[in-house]
Design a protein around this motif. Sequence first.
Motif, PDB file in Angstrom:
ATOM      1  N   ALA A  54       0.841  -1.212   0.000  1.00  0.00           N
ATOM      2  CA  ALA A  54       0.000   0.000   0.000  1.00  0.00           C
ATOM      3  C   ALA A  54       0.873   1.258   0.000  1.00  0.00           C
ATOM      4  O   ALA A  54       0.634   2.198  -0.761  1.00  0.00           O
ATOM      5  CB  ALA A  54      -0.932  -0.007   1.207  1.00  0.00           C
ATOM      6  N   ALA A  55       1.917   1.254   0.828  1.00  0.00           N
ATOM      7  CA  ALA A  55       2.771   2.440   0.924  1.00  0.00           C
ATOM      8  C   ALA A  55       3.490   2.702  -0.397  1.00  0.00           C
ATOM      9  O   ALA A  55       3.784   3.852  -0.736  1.00  0.00           O
ATOM     10  CB  ALA A  55       3.775   2.275   2.061  1.00  0.00           C
ATOM     11  N   SER A  56       3.724   1.650  -1.181  1.00  0.00           N
ATOM     12  CA  SER A  56       4.436   1.828  -2.458  1.00  0.00           C
ATOM     13  C   SER A  56       3.595   2.648  -3.433  1.00  0.00           C
ATOM     14  O   SER A  56       4.102   3.138  -4.435  1.00  0.00           O
ATOM     15  CB  SER A  56       4.803   0.473  -3.067  1.00  0.00           C
ATOM     16  N   HIS A  57       2.312   2.804  -3.159  1.00  0.00           N
ATOM     17  CA  HIS A  57       1.463   3.627  -4.028  1.00  0.00           C
ATOM     18  C   HIS A  57       1.344   5.058  -3.523  1.00  0.00           C
ATOM     19  O   HIS A  57       0.485   5.828  -3.993  1.00  0.00           O
ATOM     20  CB  HIS A  57       0.104   2.958  -4.225  1.00  0.00           C
ATOM     21  N   GLY A  58       2.182   5.411  -2.548  1.00  0.00           N
ATOM     22  CA  GLY A  58       2.371   6.821  -2.226  1.00  0.00           C
ATOM     23  C   GLY A  58       1.443   7.398  -1.162  1.00  0.00           C
ATOM     24  O   GLY A  58       1.456   8.604  -0.936  1.00  0.00           O
ATOM     25  N   LYS A  59       0.638   6.565  -0.508  1.00  0.00           N
ATOM     26  CA  LYS A  59      -0.278   7.117   0.493  1.00  0.00           C
ATOM     27  C   LYS A  59       0.239   6.908   1.920  1.00  0.00           C
ATOM     28  O   LYS A  59       0.998   5.961   2.189  1.00  0.00           O
ATOM     29  CB  LYS A  59      -1.651   6.431   0.372  1.00  0.00           C
ATOM     30  N   THR A  60      -0.218   7.764   2.807  1.00  0.00           N
ATOM     31  CA  THR A  60      -0.049   7.533   4.243  1.00  0.00           C
ATOM     32  C   THR A  60      -1.133   6.549   4.655  1.00  0.00           C
ATOM     33  O   THR A  60      -2.302   6.738   4.317  1.00  0.00           O
ATOM     34  CB  THR A  60      -0.210   8.848   5.022  1.00  0.00           C
ATOM     35  N   LEU A  61      -0.747   5.510   5.380  1.00  0.00           N
ATOM     36  CA  LEU A  61      -1.702   4.456   5.716  1.00  0.00           C
ATOM     37  C   LEU A  61      -2.410   4.749   7.036  1.00  0.00           C
ATOM     38  O   LEU A  61      -1.845   5.370   7.945  1.00  0.00           O
ATOM     39  CB  LEU A  61      -0.986   3.116   5.803  1.00  0.00           C
ATOM     40  N   ILE A  62      -3.641   4.264   7.090  1.00  0.00           N
ATOM     41  CA  ILE A  62      -4.407   4.279   8.340  1.00  0.00           C
ATOM     42  C   ILE A  62      -4.860   2.850   8.593  1.00  0.00           C
ATOM     43  O   ILE A  62      -5.201   2.127   7.645  1.00  0.00           O
ATOM     44  CB  ILE A  62      -5.645   5.205   8.242  1.00  0.00           C
ATOM     45  N   GLY A  63      -4.839   2.421   9.850  1.00  0.00           N
ATOM     46  CA  GLY A  63      -5.380   1.110  10.198  1.00  0.00           C
ATOM     47  C   GLY A  63      -6.166   1.214  11.486  1.00  0.00           C
ATOM     48  O   GLY A  63      -5.857   2.059  12.339  1.00  0.00           O
ATOM     49  N   TRP A  64      -7.180   0.361  11.645  1.00  0.00           N
ATOM     50  CA  TRP A  64      -7.848   0.278  12.952  1.00  0.00           C
ATOM     51  C   TRP A  64      -6.815  -0.153  13.992  1.00  0.00           C
ATOM     52  O   TRP A  64      -5.778  -0.737  13.641  1.00  0.00           O
ATOM     53  CB  TRP A  64      -9.020  -0.717  12.889  1.00  0.00           C
ATOM     54  N   HIS A  65      -7.094   0.110  15.259  1.00  0.00           N
ATOM     55  CA  HIS A  65      -6.011   0.019  16.253  1.00  0.00           C
ATOM     56  C   HIS A  65      -5.382  -1.365  16.357  1.00  0.00           C
ATOM     57  O   HIS A  65      -4.224  -1.481  16.742  1.00  0.00           O
ATOM     58  CB  HIS A  65      -6.462   0.551  17.624  1.00  0.00           C
ATOM     59  N   GLU A  66      -6.117  -2.427  15.969  1.00  0.00           N
ATOM     60  CA  GLU A  66      -5.505  -3.766  16.019  1.00  0.00           C
ATOM     61  C   GLU A  66      -4.208  -3.827  15.214  1.00  0.00           C
ATOM     62  O   GLU A  66      -3.336  -4.654  15.476  1.00  0.00           O
ATOM     63  CB  GLU A  66      -6.444  -4.835  15.462  1.00  0.00           C
ATOM     64  N   MET A  67      -4.101  -2.971  14.188  1.00  0.00           N
ATOM     65  CA  MET A  67      -2.899  -3.014  13.352  1.00  0.00           C
ATOM     66  C   MET A  67      -1.645  -2.667  14.158  1.00  0.00           C
ATOM     67  O   MET A  67      -0.523  -3.010  13.764  1.00  0.00           O
ATOM     68  CB  MET A  67      -3.063  -2.079  12.161  1.00  0.00           C
ATOM     69  N   GLY A  68      -1.847  -2.026  15.305  1.00  0.00           N
ATOM     70  CA  GLY A  68      -0.732  -1.725  16.199  1.00  0.00           C
ATOM     71  C   GLY A  68      -0.120  -2.974  16.827  1.00  0.00           C
ATOM     72  O   GLY A  68       0.903  -2.898  17.508  1.00  0.00           O
ATOM     73  N   ARG A  69      -0.734  -4.149  16.614  1.00  0.00           N
ATOM     74  CA  ARG A  69      -0.085  -5.408  17.034  1.00  0.00           C
ATOM     75  C   ARG A  69       1.249  -5.562  16.304  1.00  0.00           C
ATOM     76  O   ARG A  69       2.158  -6.206  16.791  1.00  0.00           O
ATOM     77  CB  ARG A  69      -0.987  -6.603  16.701  1.00  0.00           C
ATOM     78  N   SER A  70       1.324  -4.993  15.114  1.00  0.00           N
ATOM     79  CA  SER A  70       2.569  -5.077  14.339  1.00  0.00           C
ATOM     80  C   SER A  70       3.552  -4.012  14.805  1.00  0.00           C
ATOM     81  O   SER A  70       3.183  -2.857  15.006  1.00  0.00           O
ATOM     82  CB  SER A  70       2.261  -4.873  12.856  1.00  0.00           C
ATOM     83  N   ARG A  71       4.831  -4.430  14.955  1.00  0.00           N
ATOM     84  CA  ARG A  71       5.897  -3.463  15.279  1.00  0.00           C
ATOM     85  C   ARG A  71       6.694  -3.149  14.027  1.00  0.00           C
ATOM     86  O   ARG A  71       7.817  -2.649  14.103  1.00  0.00           O
ATOM     87  CB  ARG A  71       6.834  -4.047  16.350  1.00  0.00           C
ATOM     88  N   ASP A  72       6.090  -3.446  12.881  1.00  0.00           N
ATOM     89  CA  ASP A  72       6.812  -3.372  11.619  1.00  0.00           C
ATOM     90  C   ASP A  72       5.987  -2.573  10.608  1.00  0.00           C
ATOM     91  O   ASP A  72       5.865  -2.948   9.448  1.00  0.00           O
ATOM     92  CB  ASP A  72       7.020  -4.825  11.137  1.00  0.00           C
ATOM     93  N   LEU A  73       5.411  -1.471  11.084  1.00  0.00           N
ATOM     94  CA  LEU A  73       4.551  -0.648  10.211  1.00  0.00           C
ATOM     95  C   LEU A  73       5.393   0.399   9.482  1.00  0.00           C
ATOM     96  O   LEU A  73       6.403   0.856  10.025  1.00  0.00           O
ATOM     97  CB  LEU A  73       3.491   0.075  11.058  1.00  0.00           C
TER      98      LEU A  73
END
Length: 503
Positions: free
Chosen positions: A323-342
């Motif tokens: 997703a980031a390769s298409h140039g946008k700032t990403l948003i995720g619901w808070h569960e995405m914070g389980r990842s330490r690799d954002l």
Amino acid sequence: MTTHPVMPAPVHYSPQNGHFELTESTRIHATGTALSVADHLAKALRPATGFALSIDESDNADAGTPNTIALTIGTTALPSPGYLLTVDESRVELRADDAAHLFTAVQSLRQLLPTAIEATTVQAGPWLIPGAEISDYPRFVYRGAMLDVARHFFAVADVKRYLDRMALLKLNVLHLHLTDDQGWRLHIDSWPDLTALGATTAVGGGSGGFYSKADYTEIVEYAASRFITVVPEIDVPGHTNAALAAYPELNADGAAPAPYTGIEVGFSSLSIDKEVTYQLLDDVFREVSELTPGPYLHLGGDESLATSDEDYLEFIRRATRIAASHGKTLIGWHEMGRSRDLPEGTIGQYWSFVTPRDDADKRVASFIEQGGRMIMSPADAIYLDMKYASEEALGLEWADGPTTLHDAYHWDPAAIVVGVTDDHILGIEAPVWTETIDNLRDLDYMAFPRIVAAAEIAWSPREGHDWAGFTQRLADWSPRLDAAHINYNRVSDVNWPAPADPK
Ligand code: TNX
């Protein structure tokens, strides 16, 4: 208690003597980038007044010409970008740091006029604007509303009406929840069955629907003309039954499930191991990014209960990079914070309770540690799809029962997670999930008046929040909703004026 007619409450409002009268010969003056805002103002005032309200664009217009509404872009010297609005007997002056804030000044001016200004047919005057000095700027830059068009589909015309309501309240982000188990609502050229097959249903078995690319662009442009940014959400890896039903190869076992028309969550998942999943994401994120001028792309990531921990983390790592390769700032619901690799700066959207549960506060900390900020949407305060009261027909109750107007007003985004203050908060957002809502009248009913509380929390300084004052102002303001034919719930905690006579 200060009473004034503008919602959400301005930072400073001081009534002045006298009034300005809008007449047949009032002219609007603006130049350069202020012109489009002036045009918007004229269009808002013409139907009810029946006046021509010509726009004078001459550069050298005498600054003192009477009977003029003047719009100017230039520094306001406020603590953060905002607008100044002054009304005296001779002139109305609107000055803002940029066109977007000038547009918010126009919304305040509209609300200083008599209620009848909201009517779509010519009304009797006089059109008196009370003398005033307002200086005003928002607390948060991101003031959002979310519409779930996946559980039930909303036609372009209805989305435009919702954008109109948002603009009045100085909300500036529309988050469209475009995909879910019950439907995929945006056409994707490279995967046409996402809509050809995946958009034919809705909750309860209705006929569904989807936006063509031209439809979506029409929404984006209508929003942009009101200084509203559209944030598209493609919810993955869960909430994907509609995509899984359209393309069997996206399923771990290669078999397409039946379309889903119920309201359970957490049962679907894209196959995490198959490369075709990431081909789909690359194509979808590319096409959606190309269609979307705004800076954000929302990847969902919520309630992926059918995905193991290990799979979820691997999926989020790959999906966010694509997703980031298409140039946008990403948003995720808070569960995405389980990842330490954002990707650095990924924004989290908090949907737990006013008092965090289930480690939601840790998820928030994770986004902030990874350079991101938060959008706060505590479900028990700002989910506009919660019932107003148990006996109501519309709405859900999972967020600790009904959400009254009092609940919607009594929370602060900076008092939810310890250490997460205004600096970490991009803004707030009021979602409407549409399991029980399938038309604009019901949508308005669920939104109003709680969305006014949300707008005040997003815009107005915390120190100024005052329940007695808010409910009084709301009661005084509500005839505007009647005049604009906006449906609303007469919750019991406001002393509403008598309903307007039905016409
Ligand atoms: C939770 S909160 C959901 C949605 C539902 C909503 C109903 C969140 C990110 N997901 O899937 O529609 O509750 O209120």
